[in-house]
Design an enzyme around this catalytic site. Sequence first.
Site, PDB file in Angstrom:
ATOM      1  N   ARG A   1       0.824  -1.222   0.000  1.00 22.42           N
ATOM      2  CA  ARG A   1       0.000   0.000   0.000  1.00 22.42           C
ATOM      3  C   ARG A   1       0.856   1.270   0.000  1.00 22.42           C
ATOM      4  NH1 ARG A   1      -4.599  -1.309   4.340  1.00 22.42           N
ATOM      5  NH2 ARG A   1      -2.771  -2.196   5.303  1.00 22.42           N
TER       6      ARG A   1
ATOM      7  N   LYS B   1       1.349 -20.681   4.008  1.00 19.78           N
ATOM      8  CA  LYS B   1       0.435 -21.184   5.032  1.00 19.78           C
ATOM      9  C   LYS B   1       0.017 -19.999   5.918  1.00 19.78           C
ATOM     10  CE  LYS B   1       3.294 -21.765   8.914  1.00 19.78           C
ATOM     11  NZ  LYS B   1       3.588 -22.299  10.153  1.00 19.78           N
TER      12      LYS B   1
ATOM     13  N   HIS C   1       7.531 -24.482   3.731  1.00 19.27           N
ATOM     14  CA  HIS C   1       8.987 -24.341   3.623  1.00 19.27           C
ATOM     15  C   HIS C   1       9.738 -25.510   4.240  1.00 19.27           C
ATOM     16  CE1 HIS C   1       8.641 -22.527   7.663  1.00 19.27           C
ATOM     17  NE2 HIS C   1       9.854 -23.013   7.823  1.00 19.27           N
TER      18      HIS C   1
ATOM     19  N   LYS D   1      13.421 -27.811   2.809  1.00 17.63           N
ATOM     20  CA  LYS D   1      14.683 -28.000   3.540  1.00 17.63           C
ATOM     21  C   LYS D   1      15.439 -29.181   2.941  1.00 17.63           C
ATOM     22  CE  LYS D   1      13.098 -26.210   7.984  1.00 17.63           C
ATOM     23  NZ  LYS D   1      14.050 -25.141   8.225  1.00 17.63           N
TER      24      LYS D   1
ATOM     25  N   GLU E   1      11.145 -25.371  19.706  1.00 22.61           N
ATOM     26  CA  GLU E   1      11.739 -24.038  19.604  1.00 22.61           C
ATOM     27  C   GLU E   1      12.062 -23.549  21.000  1.00 22.61           C
ATOM     28  OE1 GLU E   1       9.934 -21.230  16.610  1.00 22.61           O
ATOM     29  OE2 GLU E   1       8.357 -22.737  16.759  1.00 22.61           O
TER      30      GLU E   1
ATOM     31  N   ASP F   1      -0.246 -24.358  13.686  1.00 22.54           N
ATOM     32  CA  ASP F   1       0.909 -23.648  13.135  1.00 22.54           C
ATOM     33  C   ASP F   1       2.012 -24.614  12.680  1.00 22.54           C
ATOM     34  OD1 ASP F   1       2.153 -21.122  12.561  1.00 22.54           O
ATOM     35  OD2 ASP F   1       3.572 -21.565  14.171  1.00 22.54           O
TER      36      ASP F   1
ATOM     37  N   HIS G   1       3.531 -28.541   8.590  1.00 20.29           N
ATOM     38  CA  HIS G   1       4.928 -28.984   8.477  1.00 20.29           C
ATOM     39  C   HIS G   1       5.134 -30.429   8.935  1.00 20.29           C
ATOM     40  CE1 HIS G   1       5.650 -24.867   7.686  1.00 20.29           C
ATOM     41  NE2 HIS G   1       5.690 -24.447   8.933  1.00 20.29           N
TER      42      HIS G   1
ATOM     43  N   LYS H   1       6.781 -24.242  21.797  1.00 22.80           N
ATOM     44  CA  LYS H   1       7.622 -23.052  21.963  1.00 22.80           C
ATOM     45  C   LYS H   1       8.148 -23.012  23.380  1.00 22.80           C
ATOM     46  CE  LYS H   1       5.821 -20.131  18.381  1.00 22.80           C
ATOM     47  NZ  LYS H   1       7.078 -20.150  17.621  1.00 22.80           N
TER      48      LYS H   1
END
Lengths: 326, 507
Positions: free
Chosen positions: B60, B164, B194, B198, B232, B251, B256, B356
Amino acid sequence: MSAAAAVTPERILKELSELWTSLGRQESKGVLRACAMTLIVAAREDEDEGIIGEGLAGLMHDHPSRAIVLRVPRNDQEPLMARVFAQCWMPFGRRQQICCEQIEITASEPVLADVPRLVLGLMAPDLPVVLVCRSPRLFLMPAFAPMLRMAGKVIVDSRDHEPALQVLDHMASWSANEVPVNDLAWTAITRWRESISHVFDSPRLRGKHNRIEKVSLSLGPGANISEACYLAAWLESSIGNGIQAQLTRNPTSEETLTVMLSGEWIQLRFFKGEGSCLHLDCDGVANSAAFPVLSDWDLLREELAIPGRDRIFDRVLPRAVALARG
Amino acid sequence: MADANPFQDSLRFERRLPPCAIVIFGANGDLSKRKLLPALYRLAFERRMPPGFVICGNSRTPMSDEQFREKMKASVKQFLEASPFDEELWADFAGSLIYVAGDLEDPGLYREMAARLAAHESQTAGNILFYLSTQPGLYAPVALHLGEAGLARGPGWRRVVVEKPFGYDLDSARQLNVALQSVFPEPEIYRIDHYLGKETVQNILAFRFANGIFEPLWNRRYVNHVQITAAESIGVEDRGAYYQVSGALRDMIQNHLLQVLATVAMEPSAAFEPNAVRDERAKLLRSIRLLKEEEAATHSVAGQYGPGRIGNTEHPGFRQERGVHPEAQTDTYAAVTFFIDNWRWAGVPFYVRSGKRLAKRVTDIAIQFNSAPLSIFERENSPGRMARPNLLILRIQPEEGISLRFFSKNPGAGMKLRPVSMDFNYGSSFGARTPPAYETLLVDALAGDTTLYTRQDMVEASWAVVEPILNLWSSRKLDFPNYEAGSWGPKEADDMLARRGHHWRTP
């Protein structure tokens, strides 16, 4: 490092085994042994030991090998000698060293005939054997022929020999009959070839190669004759139509090498000067591509990634020899 | 073939990319700046971009082409990995960047874009790749606008890449697919995951199907169970608002990790061709048992991290993160036991977990083989100790490689055993630079190779697999937080494995 008294495969392999044991003891986490091929490197006579070691160390990251470095000093009466050592490195962020083994063999010309049998017993089992002959003198020596026959692939560098024709001729006879022989001068023109090929992928020029009527190469200062002959031979072979390339020397040019492809509706000029790019002028539209300076070892890295024969090189080699003959 | 390029050398040259334009919607966003532009520059550096390519950015923010180029230059310089930045090459690359500002809901934007792209058609052959790096809610409207503006059809190919999440649940995924397919045919829709780009995930295919060694063992007779971990160490950082409505199951696992599971467990395809490989992945995803309501409760565990101290640093709990509701019911950890109902895998549990703020960042797949049928060395070794190795670990990140753990005799008298590891390390065997996943996937999309992209049926099958769990979790109030930052997740996840006599590895 230890100088061996009796130089036999058993003895050298035992030393290698002891070397691995001691490396394992030195490192609390042990070391990682990596080997994907037997890489025999026949060094040039005047070549510094350190430079070869450094080059091999860099190569080991991509092509971990059992490296056998062969040195044949001129006019030397020394007996056959061998020593073993390891090249180790610690990959970034890791806690375990990776090691590759190296064997250095020194043989004077009178005992060169003993080397093939020795090397045969030292090859890493079940893995490819590549011979990198950095010394054109050795490549041309009849006594060295048994070494060439042992390899699955031989890599030479005609750029280092004056006149290059002698090496090219010898390569052509070997490559036609026995072992695939490749030349780093051919590897050195990959980026030239790729850039030219790229241009003929564009919608405007796709399928228009048969409109090329003239191929000319202008060799400026610093241009290598072997590379130019390969490039010219490849262009002729790719374009077909019986086209014949013209090679001219231009010592006053600011460009190292210029390639012109011209004909009706087509005018292409590729040139390389001092910078880091290869430039292209296509009917007045300019373009450039990255052209990093590659060392012998970088070229070797590319060549080692290609197992077996390179059919395009085999096709081009006889014509490159003819062009080098002039 | 009259059009064949006689100068081509497939042995040495990188795969040829056709002339094209790449349109990036959301070009001013993080993904473009961090991943897409650096990947495209890197491809140009490696001479893989076709001559005359055009990259058209949109957002924008009003900007001229020149301002866009300057902005992208700064991003490429900042985020380019393992490559030098070459001013001379950039000057050439920048010439291919153009910019069209505008609101994605404004039909005028697409008309202007069409005019600018048409001006470059002699260079691009009319081939256009549309990359939707926008809010997911805008995927369908943008696709519809492209269709209305006539941009989805033309003299060359027209492809669309979507990031995604592909929907929020099975219903919304179906609606999105219908919208996209009303404009682009399915083979031209590239749903990017993604993880599949890998190198180490692609290497699973090479490992399984280029070697005959493990194939005879790759089934229920020899495999005891499989653990897939994607952990993570960081929290939600500045993605709290997005993550709050997403969660670990949506997620990570739905996309994945189910794709990774499918790659590990799929049958070999008859050929290494895009649809042949995707057919096998899809078939596997459809074979995953759909959990009944009562099974969902025992086969899944949701977790949410609370505050914790890691090293000498205090970390907030999820509910204390910026943009997160103080009573949020979001799963920052999810663990699921999957079963695959086919002859190869019947009865073998596949434990999948992701979370996480766990103890460390690691993604790996551990294949636990059955123990020796008779343990003849137990007299000199404590009972139970013998049950561990027989383990094959495919390490996706960070220490990419493959390890085989097995027992070996301790040197000396007697028969005392200890586990040892045989390692293959990607970094040591291949010193060459590993292309980032986005670079691989962009090249594939430009070349028309869909092997590493997910297909409509795959997306819908994986939503169907997680839907019973999502339904269960949304129907009850979860007792959160239930694990400390820096731990390996909630105790309930350990209990889930313990019921089958298993326990989570410490990766």
